[in-house]
Motif scaffolding. Structure first.
Motif, PDB file in Angstrom:
ATOM      1  N   THR A 215      33.228  -4.534  89.338  1.00  0.00           N
ATOM      2  CA  THR A 215      32.870  -5.950  89.280  1.00  0.00           C
ATOM      3  C   THR A 215      31.837  -6.170  88.181  1.00  0.00           C
ATOM      4  N   PRO A 216      31.880  -7.331  87.505  1.00  0.00           N
ATOM      5  CA  PRO A 216      30.949  -7.598  86.420  1.00  0.00           C
ATOM      6  C   PRO A 216      29.497  -7.613  86.913  1.00  0.00           C
ATOM      7  N   SER A 217      28.581  -7.147  86.080  1.00  0.00           N
ATOM      8  CA  SER A 217      27.162  -7.160  86.417  1.00  0.00           C
ATOM      9  C   SER A 217      26.549  -8.496  86.027  1.00  0.00           C
ATOM     10  N   CYS A 218      25.543  -8.918  86.796  1.00  0.00           N
ATOM     11  CA  CYS A 218      24.894 -10.205  86.540  1.00  0.00           C
ATOM     12  C   CYS A 218      23.638 -10.053  85.694  1.00  0.00           C
ATOM     13  N   SER A 219      23.188  -8.832  85.481  1.00  0.00           N
ATOM     14  CA  SER A 219      21.977  -8.609  84.702  1.00  0.00           C
ATOM     15  C   SER A 219      22.027  -7.225  84.084  1.00  0.00           C
ATOM     16  N   LEU A 220      21.150  -6.984  83.096  1.00  0.00           N
ATOM     17  CA  LEU A 220      21.074  -5.663  82.480  1.00  0.00           C
ATOM     18  C   LEU A 220      20.638  -4.626  83.513  1.00  0.00           C
ATOM     19  N   ALA A 221      19.696  -4.983  84.374  1.00  0.00           N
ATOM     20  CA  ALA A 221      19.215  -4.044  85.393  1.00  0.00           C
ATOM     21  C   ALA A 221      20.354  -3.598  86.294  1.00  0.00           C
ATOM     22  N   GLU A 222      21.207  -4.535  86.695  1.00  0.00           N
ATOM     23  CA  GLU A 222      22.347  -4.184  87.543  1.00  0.00           C
ATOM     24  C   GLU A 222      23.358  -3.342  86.770  1.00  0.00           C
ATOM     25  N   ALA A 223      23.577  -3.684  85.497  1.00  0.00           N
ATOM     26  CA  ALA A 223      24.521  -2.918  84.679  1.00  0.00           C
ATOM     27  C   ALA A 223      24.077  -1.472  84.531  1.00  0.00           C
ATOM     28  N   LEU A 224      22.760  -1.240  84.457  1.00  0.00           N
ATOM     29  CA  LEU A 224      22.243   0.113  84.263  1.00  0.00           C
ATOM     30  C   LEU A 224      22.364   0.969  85.516  1.00  0.00           C
ATOM     31  N   THR A 225      22.632   0.363  86.659  1.00  0.00           N
ATOM     32  CA  THR A 225      22.903   1.158  87.862  1.00  0.00           C
ATOM     33  C   THR A 225      24.318   1.721  87.838  1.00  0.00           C
ATOM     34  N   LYS A 226      25.172   1.152  86.978  1.00  0.00           N
ATOM     35  CA  LYS A 226      26.570   1.601  86.882  1.00  0.00           C
ATOM     36  C   LYS A 226      26.794   2.525  85.691  1.00  0.00           C
ATOM     37  N   GLN A 227      26.079   2.266  84.578  1.00  0.00           N
ATOM     38  CA  GLN A 227      26.232   3.094  83.387  1.00  0.00           C
ATOM     39  C   GLN A 227      24.870   3.310  82.750  1.00  0.00           C
ATOM     40  N   ASP A 228      24.556   4.549  82.448  1.00  0.00           N
ATOM     41  CA  ASP A 228      23.285   4.880  81.823  1.00  0.00           C
ATOM     42  C   ASP A 228      23.173   4.219  80.448  1.00  0.00           C
ATOM     43  N   LEU A 229      21.954   3.969  80.028  1.00  0.00           N
ATOM     44  CA  LEU A 229      21.725   3.230  78.787  1.00  0.00           C
ATOM     45  C   LEU A 229      22.342   3.904  77.565  1.00  0.00           C
ATOM     46  N   PHE A 230      22.390   5.240  77.542  1.00  0.00           N
ATOM     47  CA  PHE A 230      22.816   5.933  76.327  1.00  0.00           C
ATOM     48  C   PHE A 230      24.153   6.662  76.464  1.00  0.00           C
ATOM     49  N   ILE A 231      24.862   6.505  77.575  1.00  0.00           N
ATOM     50  CA  ILE A 231      26.134   7.216  77.733  1.00  0.00           C
ATOM     51  C   ILE A 231      27.174   6.721  76.730  1.00  0.00           C
ATOM     52  N   ASN A 232      27.191   5.408  76.472  1.00  0.00           N
ATOM     53  CA  ASN A 232      28.183   4.863  75.537  1.00  0.00           C
ATOM     54  C   ASN A 232      27.965   5.359  74.114  1.00  0.00           C
ATOM     55  N   SER A 233      26.728   5.319  73.650  1.00  0.00           N
ATOM     56  CA  SER A 233      26.457   5.737  72.268  1.00  0.00           C
ATOM     57  C   SER A 233      26.637   7.239  72.102  1.00  0.00           C
ATOM     58  N   ALA A 234      26.257   8.031  73.121  1.00  0.00           N
ATOM     59  CA  ALA A 234      26.451   9.483  73.038  1.00  0.00           C
ATOM     60  C   ALA A 234      27.931   9.816  72.956  1.00  0.00           C
ATOM     61  N   LEU A 235      28.726   9.183  73.810  1.00  0.00           N
ATOM     62  CA  LEU A 235      30.166   9.416  73.829  1.00  0.00           C
ATOM     63  C   LEU A 235      30.796   8.986  72.501  1.00  0.00           C
ATOM     64  N   ALA A 236      30.377   7.830  71.999  1.00  0.00           N
ATOM     65  CA  ALA A 236      30.945   7.298  70.756  1.00  0.00           C
ATOM     66  C   ALA A 236      30.657   8.205  69.572  1.00  0.00           C
ATOM     67  N   ASN A 237      29.454   8.731  69.486  1.00  0.00           N
ATOM     68  CA  ASN A 237      29.087   9.557  68.341  1.00  0.00           C
ATOM     69  C   ASN A 237      29.810  10.901  68.337  1.00  0.00           C
ATOM     70  N   VAL A 238      29.922  11.540  69.514  1.00  0.00           N
ATOM     71  CA  VAL A 238      30.624  12.820  69.557  1.00  0.00           C
ATOM     72  C   VAL A 238      32.127  12.599  69.334  1.00  0.00           C
ATOM     73  N   GLY A 239      32.669  11.505  69.902  1.00  0.00           N
ATOM     74  CA  GLY A 239      34.076  11.184  69.679  1.00  0.00           C
ATOM     75  C   GLY A 239      34.371  10.882  68.224  1.00  0.00           C
ATOM     76  N   ALA A 240      33.464  10.162  67.566  1.00  0.00           N
ATOM     77  CA  ALA A 240      33.636   9.863  66.143  1.00  0.00           C
ATOM     78  C   ALA A 240      33.589  11.142  65.312  1.00  0.00           C
ATOM     79  N   SER A 241      32.825  12.121  65.759  1.00  0.00           N
ATOM     80  CA  SER A 241      32.772  13.408  65.051  1.00  0.00           C
ATOM     81  C   SER A 241      34.127  14.107  65.082  1.00  0.00           C
ATOM     82  N   LEU A 242      34.840  13.971  66.204  1.00  0.00           N
ATOM     83  CA  LEU A 242      36.192  14.539  66.289  1.00  0.00           C
ATOM     84  C   LEU A 242      37.123  13.858  65.290  1.00  0.00           C
ATOM     85  N   LEU A 243      37.024  12.540  65.193  1.00  0.00           N
ATOM     86  CA  LEU A 243      37.855  11.793  64.247  1.00  0.00           C
ATOM     87  C   LEU A 243      37.480  12.143  62.806  1.00  0.00           C
TER      88      LEU A 243
END
Length: 277
Positions: A215-243
């Motif tokens: 379900t969509p989050s209503c605030s940044l604080a709520e969103a951070l309970t579902k996904q850590d602040l840096f998981i997206n950027s860490a995943l993106a950078n290592v994935g981009a390295s593969l490409l």
């Protein structure tokens, strides 16, 4: 008697075609999803494009597909500002990238599903990158790509699908092929022409990842309970390295990885010489 020495098996690799390494025109990329991971991947693609052109490559041409709009809860974890609230995510990101890097990439304010088959030229790209939240979205993408692989020919014929997926502190990136990629003969390696689809090889993983709260989050604080602040950027950078390795080295020993940000561990997924369905 002297025992016979066992032959060491040759490492399995996937060798990239010249069409991607030395293209006459920019390599087409469809990026599906402009949220937390998609925005980071788009930035990585822009940097990659700039570097490839400096190295004499034709570079990339990217389309971003996303029908979602920017909400206040997206600010901070995703790459948006207060001035962009209400805009389509794809438009906001592409406008910024085009201004900063001088590119002419395109924003598509619609979902990537079967409706796109009415415009196959727009739906088809050599590389498709998915950064979506649901399993159903991946199956929709799979259906479109399989259809295009069989029914759309030409310069932008679909070949590779790179999928990004994550939970709160972990994630994975998996590279697949939509068809057999012709491999040269090799005395050193075992070339592999097919990389299994993420929706086939990791069907159970996708199923269990769907059991969380989407379900969509209503605030940044709520969103951070579902996904850590840096998981997206860490995943993106290592994935981009593969490409980046795909473009610069033309040979892959690994076709993805699992990332655990909590324990700071990355586990590669090796290219394997197995028959796929």
């Amino acid at each position: 008697m002297k025992a016979r020495s066992k032959k060491t098996p040759k490492p399995a690799v996937h060798i990239v075609q010249k069409e991607l390494l030395q293209p006459y025109n920019p390599v087409t990329v469809n990026l599906i999803g402009a949220g937390g991971t998609g925005g980071q991947v788009l930035t990585a693609l822009a940097r990659m494009n700039h570097a490839l052109i400096a190295l004499g490559h034709a570079g990339l041409f990217v389309r971003v597909f996303d029908d979602d709009t920017v909400e206040p809860a997206n600010l901070g974890r995703q790459l948006f500002t207060t001035a962009e609230v209400g805009l389509h995510k794809s438009v906001a990101l592409i406008n910024r990238i085009n201004r900063f890097f001088g590119t002419n990439w395109k924003a598509e304010t619609l979902r990537y599903d079967q409706q796109l088959l009415e415009d196959r030229n727009r739906a088809s790209a050599l590389i498709t990158i998915s950064c979506v939240d649901t399993v159903q979205a991946r199956y929709d993408i799979e259906e479109v790509l399989k259809y295009l692989s069989k029914n759309h020919t030409g310069r932008n014929h679909v070949q590779y699908w790179m999928d990004f997926g994550n939970s709160r502190t972990s994630g994975q990136v998996i590279l697949s092929t939509l068809e057999k990629i012709k491999q040269p003969a090799s005395e050193l390696y075992t070339p592999v022409e097919c990389l299994p689809l993420v929706t086939v090889e990791f069907r159970e993983l996708l199923y269990f990842s769907e059991q969380g709260d989407n379900t969509p989050s209503c605030s940044l604080a709520e969103a951070l309970t579902k996904q850590d602040l840096f998981i997206n950027s860490a995943l993106a950078n290592v994935g981009a390295s593969l490409l980046w390795q795909l473009f610069r080295e033309g040979i892959l020993f690994n076709r993805g990885f699992f990332l655990n940000l909590k324990d700071f561990r990355t586990q590669p997924i090796k290219v394997a010489s197995i028959k796929t369905p």
